[in-house]
Design an enzyme around this catalytic site. Structure first.
Site, PDB file in Angstrom:
ATOM      1  N   ARG A   1       0.794  -1.229   0.000  1.00 25.15           N
ATOM      2  CA  ARG A   1       0.000   0.000   0.000  1.00 25.15           C
ATOM      3  C   ARG A   1       0.826   1.278   0.000  1.00 25.15           C
ATOM      4  O   ARG A   1       0.268   2.367  -0.015  1.00 25.15           O
ATOM      5  CB  ARG A   1      -0.923   0.019   1.225  1.00 25.15           C
ATOM      6  CG  ARG A   1      -1.904  -1.128   1.250  1.00 25.15           C
ATOM      7  CD  ARG A   1      -2.819  -1.023   2.464  1.00 25.15           C
ATOM      8  NE  ARG A   1      -3.708  -2.160   2.548  1.00 25.15           N
ATOM      9  CZ  ARG A   1      -3.387  -3.348   3.029  1.00 25.15           C
ATOM     10  NH1 ARG A   1      -2.171  -3.570   3.482  1.00 25.15           N
ATOM     11  NH2 ARG A   1      -4.259  -4.332   3.054  1.00 25.15           N
TER      12      ARG A   1
ATOM     13  N   GLN B   1       4.116  -8.976  10.178  1.00 25.99           N
ATOM     14  CA  GLN B   1       3.120  -9.290   9.145  1.00 25.99           C
ATOM     15  C   GLN B   1       3.833  -9.769   7.887  1.00 25.99           C
ATOM     16  O   GLN B   1       3.199 -10.157   6.920  1.00 25.99           O
ATOM     17  CB  GLN B   1       2.298  -8.041   8.821  1.00 25.99           C
ATOM     18  CG  GLN B   1       1.516  -7.518  10.006  1.00 25.99           C
ATOM     19  CD  GLN B   1       0.984  -6.116   9.753  1.00 25.99           C
ATOM     20  OE1 GLN B   1      -0.104  -5.928   9.233  1.00 25.99           O
ATOM     21  NE2 GLN B   1       1.766  -5.109  10.095  1.00 25.99           N
TER      22      GLN B   1
ATOM     23  N   HIS C   1       1.213 -13.641   9.654  1.00 22.37           N
ATOM     24  CA  HIS C   1       0.679 -13.928   8.314  1.00 22.37           C
ATOM     25  C   HIS C   1       1.410 -15.078   7.627  1.00 22.37           C
ATOM     26  O   HIS C   1       1.314 -15.243   6.405  1.00 22.37           O
ATOM     27  CB  HIS C   1       0.717 -12.654   7.442  1.00 22.37           C
ATOM     28  CG  HIS C   1      -0.246 -11.605   7.924  1.00 22.37           C
ATOM     29  ND1 HIS C   1      -0.217 -10.298   7.516  1.00 22.37           N
ATOM     30  CD2 HIS C   1      -1.284 -11.679   8.803  1.00 22.37           C
ATOM     31  CE1 HIS C   1      -1.179  -9.610   8.113  1.00 22.37           C
ATOM     32  NE2 HIS C   1      -1.839 -10.434   8.909  1.00 22.37           N
TER      33      HIS C   1
ATOM     34  N   CYS D   1      -0.921 -27.678   1.319  1.00 25.36           N
ATOM     35  CA  CYS D   1      -2.061 -28.121   0.502  1.00 25.36           C
ATOM     36  C   CYS D   1      -3.345 -27.686   1.182  1.00 25.36           C
ATOM     37  O   CYS D   1      -3.557 -27.933   2.376  1.00 25.36           O
ATOM     38  CB  CYS D   1      -2.049 -29.642   0.355  1.00 25.36           C
ATOM     39  SG  CYS D   1      -3.557 -30.229  -0.467  1.00 25.36           S
TER      40      CYS D   1
ATOM     41  N   CYS E   1      -1.052 -30.764  -5.265  1.00 24.82           N
ATOM     42  CA  CYS E   1      -0.443 -31.443  -4.112  1.00 24.82           C
ATOM     43  C   CYS E   1       0.062 -32.821  -4.536  1.00 24.82           C
ATOM     44  O   CYS E   1      -0.650 -33.584  -5.193  1.00 24.82           O
ATOM     45  CB  CYS E   1      -1.486 -31.582  -2.996  1.00 24.82           C
ATOM     46  SG  CYS E   1      -0.912 -32.561  -1.593  1.00 24.82           S
TER      47      CYS E   1
ATOM     48  N   CYS F   1      -2.344 -35.548  -2.492  1.00 28.69           N
ATOM     49  CA  CYS F   1      -3.778 -35.755  -2.739  1.00 28.69           C
ATOM     50  C   CYS F   1      -4.287 -35.057  -3.997  1.00 28.69           C
ATOM     51  O   CYS F   1      -5.476 -35.162  -4.325  1.00 28.69           O
ATOM     52  CB  CYS F   1      -4.588 -35.289  -1.529  1.00 28.69           C
ATOM     53  SG  CYS F   1      -4.728 -33.499  -1.415  1.00 28.69           S
TER      54      CYS F   1
ATOM     55  N   ILE G   1      12.921   3.849   7.335  1.00 27.94           N
ATOM     56  CA  ILE G   1      13.104   2.895   8.438  1.00 27.94           C
ATOM     57  C   ILE G   1      14.565   2.500   8.600  1.00 27.94           C
ATOM     58  O   ILE G   1      15.073   2.407   9.718  1.00 27.94           O
ATOM     59  CB  ILE G   1      12.231   1.648   8.187  1.00 27.94           C
ATOM     60  CG1 ILE G   1      10.763   2.035   8.348  1.00 27.94           C
ATOM     61  CG2 ILE G   1      12.599   0.500   9.101  1.00 27.94           C
ATOM     62  CD1 ILE G   1       9.803   1.111   7.663  1.00 27.94           C
TER      63      ILE G   1
HETATM   64  P1  NAD Z   1       1.486  -2.044   3.769  1.00 28.75           P
HETATM   65  O1  NAD Z   1       1.935  -2.228   2.362  1.00 28.75           O
HETATM   66  O2  NAD Z   1       0.040  -1.907   4.042  1.00 28.75           O
HETATM   67  O3  NAD Z   1       2.191  -0.737   4.415  1.00 28.75           O
HETATM   68  C1  NAD Z   1       3.559  -0.541   4.354  1.00 28.75           C
HETATM   69  C2  NAD Z   1       3.845   0.846   4.931  1.00 28.75           C
HETATM   70  O4  NAD Z   1       5.258   1.005   4.986  1.00 28.75           O
HETATM   71  C3  NAD Z   1       3.299   1.998   4.081  1.00 28.75           C
HETATM   72  O5  NAD Z   1       2.535   2.858   4.904  1.00 28.75           O
HETATM   73  C4  NAD Z   1       4.565   2.704   3.539  1.00 28.75           C
HETATM   74  O6  NAD Z   1       4.428   4.099   3.494  1.00 28.75           O
HETATM   75  C5  NAD Z   1       5.602   2.314   4.551  1.00 28.75           C
HETATM   76  N1  NAD Z   1       6.969   2.206   4.013  1.00 28.75           N
HETATM   77  C6  NAD Z   1       7.376   1.494   2.936  1.00 28.75           C
HETATM   78  N2  NAD Z   1       8.711   1.555   2.804  1.00 28.75           N
HETATM   79  C7  NAD Z   1       9.165   2.358   3.801  1.00 28.75           C
HETATM   80  C8  NAD Z   1      10.464   2.797   4.197  1.00 28.75           C
HETATM   81  N3  NAD Z   1      11.563   2.392   3.553  1.00 28.75           N
HETATM   82  N4  NAD Z   1      10.561   3.629   5.265  1.00 28.75           N
HETATM   83  C9  NAD Z   1       9.428   4.033   5.941  1.00 28.75           C
HETATM   84  N5  NAD Z   1       8.172   3.611   5.629  1.00 28.75           N
HETATM   85  C10 NAD Z   1       8.054   2.779   4.570  1.00 28.75           C
HETATM   86  O7  NAD Z   1       2.138  -3.233   4.590  1.00 28.75           O
HETATM   87  P2  NAD Z   1       1.606  -4.005   5.869  1.00 28.75           P
HETATM   88  O8  NAD Z   1       1.078  -3.048   6.868  1.00 28.75           O
HETATM   89  O9  NAD Z   1       2.668  -4.960   6.247  1.00 28.75           O
HETATM   90  O10 NAD Z   1       0.354  -4.883   5.363  1.00 28.75           O
HETATM   91  C11 NAD Z   1       0.321  -5.493   4.124  1.00 28.75           C
HETATM   92  C12 NAD Z   1       0.342  -6.993   4.066  1.00 28.75           C
HETATM   93  O11 NAD Z   1       1.285  -7.259   3.077  1.00 28.75           O
HETATM   94  C13 NAD Z   1       0.821  -7.736   5.249  1.00 28.75           C
HETATM   95  O12 NAD Z   1      -0.186  -8.619   5.556  1.00 28.75           O
HETATM   96  C14 NAD Z   1       2.051  -8.547   4.781  1.00 28.75           C
HETATM   97  O13 NAD Z   1       1.827  -9.910   5.064  1.00 28.75           O
HETATM   98  C15 NAD Z   1       2.059  -8.409   3.316  1.00 28.75           C
HETATM   99  N6  NAD Z   1       3.349  -8.130   2.627  1.00 28.75           N
HETATM  100  C16 NAD Z   1       4.517  -8.636   3.093  1.00 28.75           C
HETATM  101  C17 NAD Z   1       5.700  -8.367   2.420  1.00 28.75           C
HETATM  102  C18 NAD Z   1       6.978  -8.949   2.958  1.00 28.75           C
HETATM  103  O14 NAD Z   1       6.935 -10.024   3.552  1.00 28.75           O
HETATM  104  N7  NAD Z   1       8.097  -8.263   2.791  1.00 28.75           N
HETATM  105  C19 NAD Z   1       5.704  -7.560   1.277  1.00 28.75           C
HETATM  106  C20 NAD Z   1       4.473  -7.065   0.811  1.00 28.75           C
HETATM  107  C21 NAD Z   1       3.300  -7.345   1.508  1.00 28.75           C
END
Ligand code: NAD
Length: 265
Positions: free
Chosen positions: A38, A105, A125, A133, A158, A161, A242
């Protein structure tokens, strides 16, 4: 990404904290080359149709959605991604003896790859590194199934099955593992600081952990590039990169001086 003025307040809260529970989202892994969903460059921001591949009912009902999902999995940058300075800062927090848990997540296992004790990583998650499967529950490492896709099986069945295979991740419409949710809640309830990092705080129940921790008396710090629905409740909000912010936060001592890396609490 420029840092904002919340850094000092956040560093102060992190420095004083003795028991930190961290909630991470996709944003901690974007600097490792894995796009979020997002954020401004997110997979769904750029292609809203892609959200279907993460919806259980569409995945189970539509072979084309599954074929697309398998193509996406094959091409995912996550297979070769390396942890970045943000992940390493959370390892430092563990070395300082102040980490209760990382509730993530993310499905990319980069916290474990960074060196965090897997027992302290709560994957709400699931993980993309395993396949399951949907019919019989057979589960295995992902790599051999990806090899089958690479060899031409667009929607591999799978081996046991013949049922539908999916990564061992939680899709929309799929229940979370109750025991994992209980571990995440226990971590939120037993910290004195709840640190939410790189998450839009839009997906429940993970997003609900922050108010839960606040109710139990913890302080809350949010580090994210964009606003979240919980910014007004947090004790400090840092809008910045971050991988730049987290190392600063964990390296500050309660008196404001830098900590020695790995130097304990
Ligand atoms: P999200 O995509 O909803 O939100 C990510 C947030 O991180 C955003 O608000 C964005 O502005 C911020 N962001 C991105 N890069 C940044 C940076 N370098 N510095 C500061 N802020 C930064 O992600 P979410 O809240 O984890 O939820 C989405 C779902 O997507 C989760 O359920 C997760 O399982 C899945 N997901 C996981 C991965 C992964 O495992 N790396 C990747 C994509 C999505």
């Amino acid at each position: 990404m420029a840092l904002d003025g919340g850094v000092e307040a956040a560093a102060d809260l992190v420095a004083k904290a003795k028991r930190v529970t961290v909630l991470t989202g996709a944003g901690i892994s974007t600097d490792s080359g894995i796009p979020d969903f997002r954020g401004p460059q997110g997979v769904w921001t750029r292609d809203p149709e892609a959200e279907k591949t993460a919806t259980l009912s569409a995945y189970l009902a539509d072979p084309e959605v599954r074929r697309r999902s398998w193509r996406n999995r094959l091409e995912s940058p996550a297979w070769t991604a390396e942890p970045n300075a943000g992940h390493r800062a959370l390892l430092e927090l563990e070395r300082q003896g102040r980490l209760v848990a990382i509730v993530t997540q993310n499905i990319d296992e980069l916290h474990q790859k960074a060196g965090n004790d897997p027992r302290l990583v709560v994957e709400v998650h699931g993980t993309m590194h395993r396949v399951r499967c949907w019919a019989c529950g057979w589960e295995a490492p992902m790599a051999p199934t990806l090899e089958r896709v690479r060899a031409g099986e667009a929607d591999p069945a799978c081996e046991v099955c013949g049922g539908i295979l999916k990564s061992a991740t939680i899709s929309f419409g799929q229940s979370l593992d109750p025991q994992t949710v209980r571990r995440a809640e226990a971590a939120a309830l037993s910290c004195d600081l709840f640190l939410a990092v790189g998450t839009s705080l839009a997906v429940y129940p993970a997003a609900g952990l922050l108010p839960l921790a606040l109710q139990a008396g913890a302080a809350a710090v949010i580090v994210n590039g964009e606003p979240t629905p919980y910014d007004d409740l947090a004790d400090a909000v840092v809008r910045g990169s971050i991988s730049e912010v987290l190392p600063l936060l964990v390296a500050t001592r309660p008196d404001g001086r830098p900590r020695r890396p790995g130097g304990g609490p």
